[in-house]
Scaffold this motif. Sequence first.
Motif, PDB file in Angstrom:
ATOM      1  N   ARG A 255       1.229  -4.849   4.428  1.00 34.69           N
ATOM      2  CA  ARG A 255       0.345  -5.050   5.574  1.00 34.69           C
ATOM      3  C   ARG A 255      -0.478  -6.321   5.402  1.00 34.69           C
ATOM      4  O   ARG A 255      -0.785  -6.719   4.281  1.00 34.69           O
ATOM      5  CB  ARG A 255      -0.614  -3.866   5.736  1.00 34.69           C
ATOM      6  CG  ARG A 255       0.057  -2.505   5.705  1.00 34.69           C
ATOM      7  CD  ARG A 255      -0.957  -1.418   5.839  1.00 34.69           C
ATOM      8  NE  ARG A 255      -0.362  -0.090   5.703  1.00 34.69           N
ATOM      9  CZ  ARG A 255      -0.771   0.969   6.366  1.00 34.69           C
ATOM     10  NH1 ARG A 255      -1.764   0.866   7.225  1.00 34.69           N
ATOM     11  NH2 ARG A 255      -0.201   2.140   6.188  1.00 34.69           N
ATOM     12  N   GLU A 256      -0.861  -6.887   6.520  1.00 38.71           N
ATOM     13  CA  GLU A 256      -1.865  -7.946   6.530  1.00 38.71           C
ATOM     14  C   GLU A 256      -3.156  -7.327   7.056  1.00 38.71           C
ATOM     15  O   GLU A 256      -3.152  -6.672   8.107  1.00 38.71           O
ATOM     16  CB  GLU A 256      -1.434  -9.122   7.404  1.00 38.71           C
ATOM     17  CG  GLU A 256      -0.335  -9.960   6.776  1.00 38.71           C
ATOM     18  CD  GLU A 256      -0.124 -11.278   7.508  1.00 38.71           C
ATOM     19  OE1 GLU A 256      -0.686 -11.439   8.626  1.00 38.71           O
ATOM     20  OE2 GLU A 256       0.594 -12.137   6.979  1.00 38.71           O
ATOM     21  N   ILE A 257      -4.234  -7.524   6.308  1.00 40.69           N
ATOM     22  CA  ILE A 257      -5.503  -6.923   6.717  1.00 40.69           C
ATOM     23  C   ILE A 257      -6.610  -7.966   6.696  1.00 40.69           C
ATOM     24  O   ILE A 257      -6.565  -8.939   5.935  1.00 40.69           O
ATOM     25  CB  ILE A 257      -5.887  -5.728   5.813  1.00 40.69           C
ATOM     26  CG1 ILE A 257      -6.100  -6.184   4.362  1.00 40.69           C
ATOM     27  CG2 ILE A 257      -4.844  -4.639   5.878  1.00 40.69           C
ATOM     28  CD1 ILE A 257      -6.672  -5.099   3.478  1.00 40.69           C
TER      29      ILE A 257
ATOM     30  N   TYR B   7       0.837  -1.202   0.000  1.00 42.02           N
ATOM     31  CA  TYR B   7       0.000   0.000   0.000  1.00 42.02           C
ATOM     32  C   TYR B   7       0.868   1.247   0.000  1.00 42.02           C
ATOM     33  O   TYR B   7       1.802   1.377   0.793  1.00 42.02           O
ATOM     34  CB  TYR B   7      -0.913   0.014   1.223  1.00 42.02           C
ATOM     35  CG  TYR B   7      -1.979   1.087   1.168  1.00 42.02           C
ATOM     36  CD1 TYR B   7      -3.029   0.991   0.271  1.00 42.02           C
ATOM     37  CD2 TYR B   7      -1.925   2.206   2.008  1.00 42.02           C
ATOM     38  CE1 TYR B   7      -4.005   1.971   0.203  1.00 42.02           C
ATOM     39  CE2 TYR B   7      -2.907   3.182   1.952  1.00 42.02           C
ATOM     40  CZ  TYR B   7      -3.945   3.062   1.040  1.00 42.02           C
ATOM     41  OH  TYR B   7      -4.903   4.036   0.966  1.00 42.02           O
TER      42      TYR B   7
ATOM     43  N   ARG C 146      -1.258  -1.697  12.173  1.00 37.39           N
ATOM     44  CA  ARG C 146      -1.675  -0.605  13.060  1.00 37.39           C
ATOM     45  C   ARG C 146      -2.541  -1.095  14.215  1.00 37.39           C
ATOM     46  O   ARG C 146      -2.849  -0.325  15.123  1.00 37.39           O
ATOM     47  CB  ARG C 146      -2.468   0.440  12.267  1.00 37.39           C
ATOM     48  CG  ARG C 146      -1.747   0.979  11.049  1.00 37.39           C
ATOM     49  CD  ARG C 146      -0.423   1.610  11.392  1.00 37.39           C
ATOM     50  NE  ARG C 146       0.213   2.212  10.223  1.00 37.39           N
ATOM     51  CZ  ARG C 146       1.492   2.497  10.136  1.00 37.39           C
ATOM     52  NH1 ARG C 146       2.293   2.256  11.171  1.00 37.39           N
ATOM     53  NH2 ARG C 146       1.996   3.033   9.034  1.00 37.39           N
TER      54      ARG C 146
ATOM     55  N   TRP D 122      -9.395  -4.534   9.053  1.00 37.69           N
ATOM     56  CA  TRP D 122      -8.632  -4.446  10.295  1.00 37.69           C
ATOM     57  C   TRP D 122      -7.162  -4.610   9.927  1.00 37.69           C
ATOM     58  O   TRP D 122      -6.761  -5.638   9.405  1.00 37.69           O
ATOM     59  CB  TRP D 122      -9.059  -5.519  11.283  1.00 37.69           C
ATOM     60  CG  TRP D 122      -8.372  -5.385  12.607  1.00 37.69           C
ATOM     61  CD1 TRP D 122      -7.234  -6.007  13.022  1.00 37.69           C
ATOM     62  CD2 TRP D 122      -8.782  -4.536  13.682  1.00 37.69           C
ATOM     63  NE1 TRP D 122      -6.895  -5.615  14.283  1.00 37.69           N
ATOM     64  CE2 TRP D 122      -7.830  -4.706  14.719  1.00 37.69           C
ATOM     65  CE3 TRP D 122      -9.840  -3.658  13.875  1.00 37.69           C
ATOM     66  CZ2 TRP D 122      -7.936  -4.019  15.928  1.00 37.69           C
ATOM     67  CZ3 TRP D 122      -9.938  -2.977  15.084  1.00 37.69           C
ATOM     68  CH2 TRP D 122      -8.995  -3.173  16.094  1.00 37.69           C
ATOM     69  N   CYS D 123      -6.386  -3.570  10.158  1.00 35.87           N
ATOM     70  CA  CYS D 123      -4.970  -3.572   9.788  1.00 35.87           C
ATOM     71  C   CYS D 123      -4.150  -4.124  10.948  1.00 35.87           C
ATOM     72  O   CYS D 123      -4.149  -3.557  12.051  1.00 35.87           O
ATOM     73  CB  CYS D 123      -4.518  -2.152   9.447  1.00 35.87           C
ATOM     74  SG  CYS D 123      -2.759  -2.031   9.054  1.00 35.87           S
ATOM     75  N   ARG D 124      -3.445  -5.213  10.710  1.00 33.87           N
ATOM     76  CA  ARG D 124      -2.648  -5.815  11.777  1.00 33.87           C
ATOM     77  C   ARG D 124      -1.380  -5.009  12.064  1.00 33.87           C
ATOM     78  O   ARG D 124      -0.847  -5.084  13.166  1.00 33.87           O
ATOM     79  CB  ARG D 124      -2.306  -7.257  11.401  1.00 33.87           C
ATOM     80  CG  ARG D 124      -3.547  -8.157  11.383  1.00 33.87           C
ATOM     81  CD  ARG D 124      -3.215  -9.574  11.041  1.00 33.87           C
ATOM     82  NE  ARG D 124      -4.383 -10.437  11.225  1.00 33.87           N
ATOM     83  CZ  ARG D 124      -4.378 -11.745  10.972  1.00 33.87           C
ATOM     84  NH1 ARG D 124      -3.277 -12.329  10.524  1.00 33.87           N
ATOM     85  NH2 ARG D 124      -5.470 -12.458  11.170  1.00 33.87           N
TER      86      ARG D 124
ATOM     87  N   ARG E 165      -8.778   0.395   9.469  1.00 37.57           N
ATOM     88  CA  ARG E 165      -8.232   1.327   8.502  1.00 37.57           C
ATOM     89  C   ARG E 165      -9.007   1.221   7.192  1.00 37.57           C
ATOM     90  O   ARG E 165      -9.642   0.210   6.903  1.00 37.57           O
ATOM     91  CB  ARG E 165      -6.749   1.042   8.237  1.00 37.57           C
ATOM     92  CG  ARG E 165      -5.831   1.424   9.387  1.00 37.57           C
ATOM     93  CD  ARG E 165      -5.754   2.925   9.549  1.00 37.57           C
ATOM     94  NE  ARG E 165      -4.784   3.345  10.554  1.00 37.57           N
ATOM     95  CZ  ARG E 165      -5.054   3.546  11.823  1.00 37.57           C
ATOM     96  NH1 ARG E 165      -6.298   3.331  12.265  1.00 37.57           N
ATOM     97  NH2 ARG E 165      -4.123   3.955  12.661  1.00 37.57           N
TER      98      ARG E 165
ATOM     99  N   PHE F  87      -8.520   1.661   3.027  1.00 33.12           N
ATOM    100  CA  PHE F  87      -7.470   1.651   2.011  1.00 33.12           C
ATOM    101  C   PHE F  87      -8.060   1.994   0.645  1.00 33.12           C
ATOM    102  O   PHE F  87      -8.958   1.302   0.155  1.00 33.12           O
ATOM    103  CB  PHE F  87      -6.812   0.269   1.945  1.00 33.12           C
ATOM    104  CG  PHE F  87      -6.227  -0.186   3.249  1.00 33.12           C
ATOM    105  CD1 PHE F  87      -4.938   0.174   3.611  1.00 33.12           C
ATOM    106  CD2 PHE F  87      -6.983  -0.964   4.132  1.00 33.12           C
ATOM    107  CE1 PHE F  87      -4.399  -0.232   4.823  1.00 33.12           C
ATOM    108  CE2 PHE F  87      -6.452  -1.383   5.339  1.00 33.12           C
ATOM    109  CZ  PHE F  87      -5.153  -1.011   5.692  1.00 33.12           C
TER     110      PHE F  87
END
Length: 232
Positions: free
Chosen positions: A165-167, A155, A188, A184-186, A192, A194
């Motif tokens: 990221r893993e989401i 991203y 952060r 759900w952003c792992r 989130r 995107f």
Amino acid sequence: MNRTDRLYALVEEMRAVAPRPRSARWLADRFEVSVRTVERDISALQQSGVPIYAETGRRGGYCLDKARTLPPVNLTPTEAVAMAVALRQLEGTPFRESAGTALRKLVAAMQHDDALAADDMASRTYLLGEETVTPSIPRALADAVAARRVLRIGYGDRASASTVREIEPLGYVGTPSHWYLVGWCRLRDALRVFRTDRITAVSVTAEIPRHRVLRREDLDIPYGKVRQLSVR
């Protein structure tokens, strides 16, 4: 018999005998075409979303999943064309490809004369102006919420800084200019949003995330009115 009529007739023939199979040779003899022509027609129907599958064995052939097809419906030619016009507004959304297959399924399930009338009306309908070229959304993103799998994405933010990221996909937000994937952003450890045209890479993992509820009040959007979609 032209190809449009034959495709319609193929679906009706297989619907009539479902779940029993019809061999390519039987269908070729029935419609007085070659086996290769039948195979091309079946492939075209499968690509348009008609649930046809091949059953192997001496008594095998092509089968139609009757539980996932529609009987003839009373969609009028005008309604069908109205849907086709509406679909032109879905370019660049997660639903463009699925909407196209849904329309083809509905037209295939219409009364034959109505389907021909819809095709004729569509050929007499023109859209004025330049067609907007909108970036298409990768199928993995378009299917993300329904598939319920963790995604690994690349991203780029507005400053062009890139992260991996893993989401856990939860939903979509659409605006007149952009579409967003909510997840759900792992990285952060928080919800989130995107922008889909900033997702530079996407891969689907085998992991099924835990169930999370997405509520309207969870979307902390400071501008515009958030409206929840309904299909009823």
